[in-house]
Design an enzyme around this catalytic site. Structure first.
Site, PDB file in Angstrom:
ATOM      1  N   CYS A  50     -12.657 -43.098 -23.355  1.00  0.00           N
ATOM      2  CA  CYS A  50     -14.116 -42.994 -23.449  1.00  0.00           C
ATOM      3  C   CYS A  50     -14.480 -41.693 -24.159  1.00  0.00           C
ATOM      4  O   CYS A  50     -13.770 -40.695 -24.070  1.00  0.00           O
ATOM      5  CB  CYS A  50     -14.733 -43.013 -22.051  1.00  0.00           C
ATOM      6  SG  CYS A  50     -16.541 -42.983 -22.085  1.00  0.00           S
ATOM      7  N   ASP A  52     -16.700 -39.755 -23.354  1.00  0.00           N
ATOM      8  CA  ASP A  52     -17.192 -38.791 -22.361  1.00  0.00           C
ATOM      9  C   ASP A  52     -16.471 -37.439 -22.491  1.00  0.00           C
ATOM     10  O   ASP A  52     -15.241 -37.395 -22.518  1.00  0.00           O
ATOM     11  CB  ASP A  52     -16.965 -39.391 -20.965  1.00  0.00           C
ATOM     12  CG  ASP A  52     -17.723 -38.639 -19.890  1.00  0.00           C
ATOM     13  OD1 ASP A  52     -17.483 -37.418 -19.729  1.00  0.00           O
ATOM     14  OD2 ASP A  52     -18.560 -39.263 -19.206  1.00  0.00           O
ATOM     15  N   ARG A  54     -15.837 -35.256 -20.496  1.00  0.00           N
ATOM     16  CA  ARG A  54     -15.028 -34.816 -19.346  1.00  0.00           C
ATOM     17  C   ARG A  54     -13.651 -35.454 -19.286  1.00  0.00           C
ATOM     18  O   ARG A  54     -12.905 -35.230 -18.323  1.00  0.00           O
ATOM     19  CB  ARG A  54     -15.801 -35.128 -18.049  1.00  0.00           C
ATOM     20  CG  ARG A  54     -17.132 -34.406 -17.970  1.00  0.00           C
ATOM     21  CD  ARG A  54     -18.023 -35.019 -16.898  1.00  0.00           C
ATOM     22  NE  ARG A  54     -18.413 -36.395 -17.240  1.00  0.00           N
ATOM     23  CZ  ARG A  54     -19.188 -37.159 -16.449  1.00  0.00           C
ATOM     24  NH1 ARG A  54     -19.612 -36.696 -15.296  1.00  0.00           N
ATOM     25  NH2 ARG A  54     -19.520 -38.382 -16.826  1.00  0.00           N
ATOM     26  N   HIS A 106     -12.688 -44.262 -16.965  1.00  0.00           N
ATOM     27  CA  HIS A 106     -12.891 -43.237 -15.928  1.00  0.00           C
ATOM     28  C   HIS A 106     -13.986 -43.683 -14.968  1.00  0.00           C
ATOM     29  O   HIS A 106     -14.961 -44.308 -15.368  1.00  0.00           O
ATOM     30  CB  HIS A 106     -13.239 -41.877 -16.562  1.00  0.00           C
ATOM     31  CG  HIS A 106     -14.544 -41.869 -17.298  1.00  0.00           C
ATOM     32  ND1 HIS A 106     -15.690 -41.334 -16.765  1.00  0.00           N
ATOM     33  CD2 HIS A 106     -14.892 -42.352 -18.516  1.00  0.00           C
ATOM     34  CE1 HIS A 106     -16.687 -41.485 -17.636  1.00  0.00           C
ATOM     35  NE2 HIS A 106     -16.233 -42.092 -18.703  1.00  0.00           N
ATOM     36  N   CYS A 109     -18.204 -43.909 -15.217  1.00  0.00           N
ATOM     37  CA  CYS A 109     -18.456 -44.043 -16.656  1.00  0.00           C
ATOM     38  C   CYS A 109     -19.911 -44.508 -16.890  1.00  0.00           C
ATOM     39  O   CYS A 109     -20.313 -45.593 -16.448  1.00  0.00           O
ATOM     40  CB  CYS A 109     -17.487 -45.049 -17.273  1.00  0.00           C
ATOM     41  SG  CYS A 109     -17.711 -45.254 -19.057  1.00  0.00           S
TER      42      CYS A 109
HETATM   43 CO    CO Z   1     -17.380 -43.177 -20.005  1.00  0.00          CO
END
Ligand code: CO
Length: 218
Positions: A50, A52, A54, A106, A109
Site C-alpha cells: 500500500c 500508506d 506507515r 496492512h 488500511c
Molecule cells: Co493502506
C-alpha cells in the site's frame, strides 16, 4: 505524520540533510556500497504494498538497498488494467527473475475501510471499487463479524488473499512457473505493533486456482 518540531521549509530541507548522513553512514560501513549498487540490481523479492506512508517495505523487513523491487498503490491492488503494475511485474519476473512476490496489506488500511463505506470522496473511489467486489464475494463471512474494526481487519486480509490470487491468474506469472520457481505470498502488517503476519496463502504453481484461469499454451 507532519513533523511539528520543524517549520515546513525546515522539514523539507531535513530530507536532503539526512541524505548526506545516510551516505556517510553507508560509506563508513562499506566504502564500496554505492559502487556495488551502481553496477546493477538482482533483488529476490517483488513487493506489492500500500502507498500508506506507515508501511515502508525496506524498513519493516530490515532489508537494504538492492534487495526489494517495489510497487505500491492505494490498498495494494493487483490490477491487470494498470500499465504501471504490469510493467513492474514484467520487469521483475522476466528480467530480474525475482523468486518471491509479496503482496503486503496492512490493518487499518484507509483504502479498504473506505471501500466498506458509502462515502464518495473522488477519484480514489474508482480505484478501490473492486474491493467492494471482494467484500461481496465473502459477504457471508464478513457480515457475521459484528465489530466494524474487526470486519475491516478481515477484509484487509481477504483483499490481500484476492490480490495473491489475481497474480496467479496472470499469464506472465504462469509462464514463469513453467520454467522456474516463483512463490507468491500474502502478508498483513500491523500498524499498532509493527509485526508482519503471513496469511499462508502461498501460490507457487497452477494448483491453487480454478481450471478456467489456467492457460494451456504458454
Ligand atoms: Co493502506
Amino acid at each position: 505524520m507532519s513533523n511539528e518540531k520543524y517549520s515546513a521549509a525546515e522539514n523539507y530541507h531535513r530530507l536532503l540533510k539526512n541524505n548526506k548522513q545516510f551516505v556517510s553512514d553507508k560509506l563508513e560501513e562499506d566504502p564500496a556500497f554505492f559502487e556495488k549498487l551502481a553496477q546493477g540490481q538482482s533483488p529476490d523479492f517483488l513487493w506489492v504494498g500500500c502507498s500508506d506512508s506507515r508501511v515502508p517495505a525496506n524498513q519493516i523487513t530490515g532489508t537494504d538497498s538492492g534487495e526489494i523491487f517495489v510497487h505500491r498503490n492505494v490498498a495494494n491492488l493487483v490490477d491487470i488494467n494498470d500499465m504501471n503494475f504490469l510493467s513492474v511485474l514484467h520487469y521483475s519476473v522476466d528480467v530480474l527473475k525475482v523468486r518471491h512476490i509479496i503482496v503486503c496489506g496492512h490493518y487499518g488500511c484507509g483504502g479498504v475501510l473506505a471501500a466498506m463505506g458509502r462515502t464518495h470522496i473522488g477519484m480514489v473511489n474508482h480505484w478501490i471499487s473492486r474491493i467492494k467486489d471482494v467484500y461481496l464475494k465473502y459477504e457471508g463471512e464478513l457480515s457475521a463479524i459484528q465489530d466494524e474494526a474487526k470486519r475491516g481487519d478481515r477484509l484487509v486480509e481477504l483483499n490481500v488473499t484476492e490480490q495473491v490470487r489475481n497474480l496467479a491468474k496472470i499469464p506472465m506469472v504462469q509462464r514463469a512457473w513453467k520454467n522456474r520457481e516463483l512463490s507468491i505470498h500474502g502478508w498483513v502488517y500491523g500498524l499498532s505493533d509493527g509485526l508482519l503476519k503471513d496469511l499462508d496463502v502461498v501460490h507457487e504453481d497452477l494448483d491453487g486456482i480454478e481450471e478456467i484461469y489456467r492457460y494451456e499454451n504458454l
